[in-house]
Scaffold this motif. Structure first.
Motif, PDB file in Angstrom:
ATOM      1  N   VAL A  67       0.853  -1.197   0.000  1.00 35.59           N
ATOM      2  CA  VAL A  67       0.000   0.000   0.000  1.00 35.59           C
ATOM      3  C   VAL A  67       0.885   1.242   0.000  1.00 35.59           C
ATOM      4  CG1 VAL A  67      -1.719   1.300   1.293  1.00 35.59           C
ATOM      5  CG2 VAL A  67      -1.886  -1.201   1.154  1.00 35.59           C
ATOM      6  N   LYS A  68       0.653   2.133  -0.961  1.00 36.24           N
ATOM      7  CA  LYS A  68       1.441   3.358  -1.071  1.00 36.24           C
ATOM      8  C   LYS A  68       0.916   4.409  -0.086  1.00 36.24           C
ATOM      9  CE  LYS A  68       4.051   1.935  -4.474  1.00 36.24           C
ATOM     10  NZ  LYS A  68       3.292   1.222  -5.421  1.00 36.24           N
ATOM     11  N   PRO A  73       4.059  11.217  -4.699  1.00 35.87           N
ATOM     12  CA  PRO A  73       3.610  12.208  -5.691  1.00 35.87           C
ATOM     13  C   PRO A  73       2.169  11.975  -6.128  1.00 35.87           C
ATOM     14  CG  PRO A  73       5.821  11.465  -6.196  1.00 35.87           C
ATOM     15  CD  PRO A  73       5.358  10.617  -5.053  1.00 35.87           C
ATOM     16  N   LEU A  74       1.478  13.065  -6.446  1.00 40.52           N
ATOM     17  CA  LEU A  74       0.053  13.000  -6.747  1.00 40.52           C
ATOM     18  C   LEU A  74      -0.267  12.238  -8.019  1.00 40.52           C
ATOM     19  CD1 LEU A  74      -1.099  16.618  -5.805  1.00 40.52           C
ATOM     20  CD2 LEU A  74      -1.455  14.491  -4.523  1.00 40.52           C
ATOM     21  N   ARG A  81      -4.575   7.417   0.297  1.00 42.46           N
ATOM     22  CA  ARG A  81      -5.354   8.585  -0.102  1.00 42.46           C
ATOM     23  C   ARG A  81      -6.753   8.187  -0.540  1.00 42.46           C
ATOM     24  NH1 ARG A  81      -0.415  10.982  -2.829  1.00 42.46           N
ATOM     25  NH2 ARG A  81      -1.163   9.970  -4.735  1.00 42.46           N
ATOM     26  N   ALA A  82      -6.861   7.046  -1.243  1.00 42.63           N
ATOM     27  CA  ALA A  82      -8.175   6.584  -1.693  1.00 42.63           C
ATOM     28  C   ALA A  82      -9.063   6.240  -0.502  1.00 42.63           C
ATOM     29  CB  ALA A  82      -8.011   5.374  -2.610  1.00 42.63           C
ATOM     30  N   ARG A  83      -8.488   5.612   0.522  1.00 41.38           N
ATOM     31  CA  ARG A  83      -9.281   5.233   1.695  1.00 41.38           C
ATOM     32  C   ARG A  83      -9.736   6.453   2.501  1.00 41.38           C
ATOM     33  NH1 ARG A  83      -9.374  -0.058   3.693  1.00 41.38           N
ATOM     34  NH2 ARG A  83      -8.284  -1.581   2.380  1.00 41.38           N
ATOM     35  N   ASP A  84      -9.032   7.561   2.380  1.00 35.02           N
ATOM     36  CA  ASP A  84      -9.443   8.760   3.113  1.00 35.02           C
ATOM     37  C   ASP A  84     -10.838   9.226   2.706  1.00 35.02           C
ATOM     38  OD1 ASP A  84      -7.077   8.788   4.494  1.00 35.02           O
ATOM     39  OD2 ASP A  84      -6.086  10.221   3.157  1.00 35.02           O
ATOM     40  N   SER A 191      -7.302  12.370  -9.592  1.00 30.23           N
ATOM     41  CA  SER A 191      -6.194  13.173  -9.084  1.00 30.23           C
ATOM     42  C   SER A 191      -4.876  12.780  -9.747  1.00 30.23           C
ATOM     43  CB  SER A 191      -6.097  13.015  -7.561  1.00 30.23           C
ATOM     44  OG  SER A 191      -4.996  13.719  -7.040  1.00 30.23           O
ATOM     45  N   ASN A 192      -4.652  11.476  -9.929  1.00 31.34           N
ATOM     46  CA  ASN A 192      -3.420  11.009 -10.586  1.00 31.34           C
ATOM     47  C   ASN A 192      -3.301  11.534 -12.003  1.00 31.34           C
ATOM     48  OD1 ASN A 192      -3.798   7.703  -9.090  1.00 31.34           O
ATOM     49  ND2 ASN A 192      -2.988   9.585  -8.211  1.00 31.34           N
ATOM     50  N   LEU A 193      -4.379  11.431 -12.755  1.00 30.26           N
ATOM     51  CA  LEU A 193      -4.337  11.782 -14.178  1.00 30.26           C
ATOM     52  C   LEU A 193      -4.226  13.291 -14.378  1.00 30.26           C
ATOM     53  CD1 LEU A 193      -7.104   9.303 -15.380  1.00 30.26           C
ATOM     54  CD2 LEU A 193      -4.632   9.004 -15.558  1.00 30.26           C
TER      55      LEU A 193
END
Length: 499
Positions: A67-68, A73-74, A81-84, A191-193
């Motif tokens: 798990v990152k 980096p965004l 971040r996804a679980r937040d 957010s990544n893209l």
């Protein structure tokens, strides 16, 4: 005197015949014991193989990525971040359409989309839309849609990629997996893209759709595909849905099958063409079915299917989602989406060529994806059938010639050369009987598996979804029964071949 000698001389002959009969009976009993020993040996070997190879293969295929963390980096996918997003997504319980939970979820998604777009330092064009529609009960519902494109693009006929998940849930369920997992993955991917400087969104636009009323016959997806103006330029779509996030997500369905070649580029492919037929047999419906109806769109459906115990129940909470499964699917989708947005795949695939020669595909330990066409599969099967027939007939003929040249002193009770005038014909008949016994044993094994499944479904429905031991019991035990029945049938058929 001669008569007496004759009678004395005949006594050993009678005794010899009796000894031969006893010998044959002993040989037959010895052979039967051999069959029993062979059967027990095969069972032991099979159990050893399961105990050694089974856990090893299960570990390799089910291992999840690390798990990152949130501070990476965004443009990289982070499960943390996804679980937040879950804390607000499930704050008000279930998200049944046209309820308080539905309203607050819609507001939360709009806020997060605006936040992600606002922090971007790139000159991209963000178009936001709320599609209003009414369901069958005349409730006012909304689809949430955002489109990303390049400010310099003036053409209106640019192809688009659609990413979609539904934000409603069933009553009494917080919808952590179904489909909260899809929602949080899409928010993190957005957010990544947006923050990926390699993507310009000039050749392919990106549309992200959060549908409502999926649990009510996919009404939100049908409304979008029927009436929304952005629908016309969509080339491919990717739908995310889930039953429970306890194992790796897999590619559930794909249309056309030619798109599997693009999916094979991901790091950890997990797909099997059989799942396509499972959805058809059990009539599992999702937004995917709304998108492909009447040859509308081409695309993929990814999802988590295992452990049916928490599906559509109050147990479907984010805390039940296994660590690493979101990271795994997010990273795989990120690779596939980037290939599409960068134009590294064939965007000219149309419904006109769909499944004229469909692809067969399956993964090996979630590491490698084997892909080949149906025509190739047919050729391989024909070659194998011909080889089996040719080799089998050749072995029978050579064995027959070899036995005919030997002196017929076979001590085996089943040796057909001591009992039949036309042994080759008898051997052919024995092969036919052997083939029928195999079919019969397979049928009995399958029938036993179905009976066990029906019994278990009565007391504990879908229990094998979350228990590998029960799955082995359901599918391995019938194989053992099948092999045992086959060996037993072989032992009682006296026409058995010697090869």
């Amino acid at each position: 005197m001669d008569r007496v000698v004759e009678e004395i001389a005949s006594v050993p002959e009678v005794a010899q015949n009796q000894d031969d009969k006893v010998h044959h009976i002993f040989i037959r009993q010895f052979n039967s014991n051999n069959y029993l020993k062979q059967f027990i040996l095969w069972i032991v070997l099979f159990i050893c193989l399961i105990l050694i190879a089974g856990p090893l293969a299960l570990h390799i295929s089910s291992v999840l990525p690390t798990v990152k963390a949130r501070n990476i980096p965004l443009h990289l996918f982070s499960e943390e971040r996804a679980r937040d997003y879950f804390s607000n997504l499930t704050l008000y319980g279930s998200r049944v359409s046209n309820t308080r939970g539905d309203f607050y979820t819609r507001r939360f998604l709009i806020t997060q989309i605006e936040r992600i777009c606002s922090i971007s330092k790139r000159h991209l064009k963000f178009e936001f839309d709320l599609q209003n529609f009414t369901d069958l009960q005349h409730n006012q519902l909304q689809n949430i849609i955002v489109r990303l494109s390049n400010l310099t693009t003036k053409s209106k006929n640019v192809s688009s990629l659609l990413l979609t998940a539904h934000y409603d849930s069933v009553e009494f369920s917080p919808g952590g997996s179904d489909d909260g997992s899809g929602i949080v993955i899409l928010l993190e991917l957005l957010s990544n893209l947006v923050n990926d400087l390699t993507l310009t969104f000039s050749d392919v636009h990106l549309i992200i759709l959060f549908t409502s009323a999926e649990e009510i016959n996919s009404q939100g997806a049908k409304e979008f595909i029927t009436n929304h103006i952005w629908r016309s330029n969509i080339r491919y779509f990717i739908n995310i849905d889930a039953a429970s996030c306890n194992e790796k997500a897999s590619l559930n369905r794909i249309i056309p099958s030619q798109l599997i070649v693009d999916y094979s580029r991901v790091l950890r492919p997990r797909a099997n063409v059989i799942t396509e037929y499972i959805h058809k047999w059990f009539k599992w419906m999702s937004d995917y079915d709304a998108f492909i109806v009447n040859n509308s769109l081409l695309g993929y459906e990814f999802g988590f299917l295992l452990d049916g115990y928490i599906y559509h129940t109050s147990l479907d909470h984010p805390s039940m989602i296994k660590q690493g499964v979101l990271q795994d699917l997010g990273e795989n989708l990120g690779i596939l989406i980037r290939h599409i947005l960068l134009g590294n795949i064939n965007l000219q695939v149309t419904r006109n060529i769909i499944d004229k020669d469909p692809f067969i595909y399956f993964d090996i330990l979630s590491r490698y994806l084997i892909v080949y066409r149906m025509s190739t599969s047919i050729i391989i099967q024909l070659i194998l059938i011909i080889l089996v027939l040719v080799i089998g007939i050749t072995l029978i003929l050579f064995d027959h010639i070899w036995h005919r040249k030997r002196t017929l002193t076979c001590i085996n009770f089943h040796c057909i050369y001591l009992h039949f005038k036309y042994p080759l014909i008898i051997r052919i008949i024995s092969i036919i009987i052997y083939f029928i016994s195999n079919i019969f044993s397979v049928s009995v094994g399958l029938l036993f598996a179905i009976i066990v499944a029906l019994i278990m479904a009565t007391f504990q429905p879908l229990s094998w979804f979350g228990n590998a031991t029960l799955a082995i019991f359901l599918f391995s035990l019938p194989c053992l029964i099948e092999n045992g029945l086959k060996i037993h049938l072989d032992s009682i058929v006296p026409l058995r071949s010697n090869i």
